[in-house]
Structure formats: C-alpha cells, structure tokens
Scaffold this active site. Sequence first.
Site: not given
Length: 168
Positions: A71, A87, A91, A137
Amino acid sequence: MKPYLFCPACGNQLEKGFIDGRDRMFCPSCTWVHYVNPLPVAVAYTLNKDGKLLLVRRGHEPALNEWALPGGFLEAGEEPHEGCLRELYEETSLCGEIDSLIGVYHREVEMYGSLLVIAYRVTVADDTIAINHELFEAGFYTQGLRPEVRIPLHRKIISDAALSGIIP
Ligand SMILES: [Zn+2]
C-alpha cells in the site's frame, strides 16, 4: 514530525495560537493556519485465485524488513481504490481488481504523523510478481504458512478481512 516555523505563503515566522479548538501554528502576517490533517493511505489485502494472501517484506522505513500488506499514499485527484491498485501495481507489477472495502482506520506513526488508512480486498487473476525497490520480497501465502505479520494495523486488517468474507 517537526513543526513548521515559517509561513509557506508569505515566509513570515509562525506563531502558536488556539484556533478551532486546538493549538495550531498560524501566520500573524497573512493569517495562514497550519491545519494538520491525516495523510490518506490505501492498503491492498490481495488474494490470488487460489485464495492465497499477498504479503510483502518492506524495504524501507517505517517498519523496515517487516512483513506487511502492500500500500501507499494516495495522490491528489486520485480515487482511493485507484490509489490502492496503483500502489499494488507499482510495488509488485500485479494488476488487481477491487473486491470490497474492508475498513477505514486511523493510526499515528512517528515518521508521518496521523494516517487515515483505507483497506480494500483486492483479487488478481495473474499472480506473477515483480517487486520494485520498495520491497525485499513478496509472495502469496496460505494461512498456516504465512510469515508473521507484526504491524498491529496490518494484523487488524487481515483479521477484519477474514471476518468480513472468505477466509483464505
Ligand atoms: Zn503568511
């Protein structure tokens, strides 16, 4: 968060005053008032088609190295659900779809102050992940095999999501 010392509108030194029920910094020269409002954040509780939950290990502060839900901050002019999916995409490269709103939360963090957190349940058809520089990760996990999420708000969102619908 450090308080502002100078007026962003005219550069005059700010003073402290009791305005609209709170102590606030204001500009005696141009009457600008520093209203401190929460920053809106969208969080994506993301499930793949097997019902596994996406967790990410954060590569930046706050909560560096902690497992979390992805987020980030909403941009001006953006719908909350759009910011949530943006977001997620930034990511992890995942293209999600909003399923439902889980809840809206408030929390204080030292780095940013007051946050208004909007959490959505998101689903992805293709769960191929490519993380960006913000993460160490990321992966989809079944309930018994998840890394421990220790951020209290994220734990709360995960438990609220489970109560409000399908338990992955
Ligand atoms: Zn001013």
